[in-house]
Design a protein around this motif. Sequence first.
Motif, mmCIF file in Angstrom:
data_model
loop_
_atom_site.group_PDB
_atom_site.id
_atom_site.type_symbol
_atom_site.label_atom_id
_atom_site.label_comp_id
_atom_site.label_asym_id
_atom_site.label_seq_id
_atom_site.Cartn_x
_atom_site.Cartn_y
_atom_site.Cartn_z
ATOM 1 N N LYS A 67 -1.789 6.440 -9.412
ATOM 2 C CA LYS A 67 -3.187 6.029 -9.397
ATOM 3 C C LYS A 67 -3.392 4.776 -10.233
ATOM 4 O O LYS A 67 -4.182 3.888 -9.871
ATOM 5 N N CYS A 85 4.485 6.057 -6.337
ATOM 6 C CA CYS A 85 3.077 5.679 -6.149
ATOM 7 C C CYS A 85 2.198 6.419 -7.156
ATOM 8 O O CYS A 85 2.254 7.650 -7.265
ATOM 9 N N ASN A 132 0.835 -1.202 0.000
ATOM 10 C CA ASN A 132 0.000 0.000 0.000
ATOM 11 C C ASN A 132 0.876 1.260 0.000
ATOM 12 O O ASN A 132 1.934 1.313 0.638
ATOM 13 N N CYS A 133 0.412 2.274 -0.711
ATOM 14 C CA CYS A 133 1.118 3.556 -0.764
ATOM 15 C C CYS A 133 0.086 4.659 -0.958
ATOM 16 O O CYS A 133 -1.106 4.396 -1.162
ATOM 17 N N SER A 134 0.519 5.896 -0.915
ATOM 18 C CA SER A 134 -0.372 7.043 -1.099
ATOM 19 C C SER A 134 0.280 8.040 -2.037
ATOM 20 O O SER A 134 1.498 8.185 -2.068
ATOM 21 N N TYR A 135 -0.542 8.739 -2.799
ATOM 22 C CA TYR A 135 -0.050 9.734 -3.757
ATOM 23 C C TYR A 135 -0.850 11.025 -3.606
ATOM 24 O O TYR A 135 -1.985 11.019 -3.109
ATOM 25 N N ARG A 194 -4.599 13.452 -0.303
ATOM 26 C CA ARG A 194 -3.853 12.219 -0.450
ATOM 27 C C ARG A 194 -4.818 11.072 -0.702
ATOM 28 O O ARG A 194 -5.879 10.983 -0.066
ATOM 29 N N ARG A 195 -4.454 10.230 -1.647
ATOM 30 C CA ARG A 195 -5.264 9.055 -1.950
ATOM 31 C C ARG A 195 -4.386 7.815 -1.903
ATOM 32 O O ARG A 195 -3.191 7.871 -2.174
ATOM 33 N N SER A 196 -5.004 6.699 -1.578
ATOM 34 C CA SER A 196 -4.262 5.449 -1.413
ATOM 35 C C SER A 196 -4.217 4.666 -2.716
ATOM 36 O O SER A 196 -5.135 4.732 -3.538
ATOM 37 N N SER A 197 -3.129 3.954 -2.898
ATOM 38 C CA SER A 197 -2.953 3.080 -4.042
ATOM 39 C C SER A 197 -2.042 1.936 -3.624
ATOM 40 O O SER A 197 -1.843 1.711 -2.420
#
Length: 233
Positions: A148, A146, A94-97, A104-107
């Motif tokens: 989307k 990271c 898991n990471c965030s961008y 911030r959104r997770s990806s």
Amino acid sequence: MLHQRSFRKAGANCTTGSIYQKSREYDVLDKKKTVTALRAGEDRAILLGLGMVILSVMMYFVLGITILRSYSDRVWTDETSCTVVNSTIACDVNCSYGCGTECRRSSRYPCLQVFVSLNSSGKVVRLLHNEETQDSNPECFYVPKCRKDYAATHVVVQNISERLKSQHTVQCFVDPTDRMDSAILTQIYGRVAVFHSLFWPTCTLIGGTIIIAMVKLTQYLSIMCERVDRIKR
């Protein structure tokens, strides 16, 4: 008649003397303007040289506490040949961008794990891309940015895995003290990086020093020429 001729000669001499004096005054003024312009140019050249020297010293200071310090503190220093034992995508991480200001959104990104055998000792260790990977995620060979689009990131990591499998044997860097149970593929702070980082500051320092030296030499030669002219007069 004699008085008139004498008066005319005196007038002519005065006229000639005044013209000569004016011409000499113009020559003196032109000479002063030339000297002033030369001095202004010399002052600007010296300021330019000093600016280049100061800039190079500042660059040396910044590089000394960043690249040179990292180069002296590096762990993976010995280069050896490594045989790729395994190169597979083990899991997703898991990471965030960033998606805007304070957003911030997770990806996630695939974690590629690579193990190699050191041909010098036969020891099997984990292979990392570079020194920064150890700090980001020591479990993965490569930590991509990271994004989307997970599918695009997966394609990039998959291509890296296939390339390592096709090469089979690669050059890697290891810790000679065996404190780290891993090896790296490329060095960020190697000799080449240090050379390139010090090349331009060195050129700037040499250039600034040459400019100052040339101006000082020109001033010295000008003073010597003036002394020679005074002696001849």
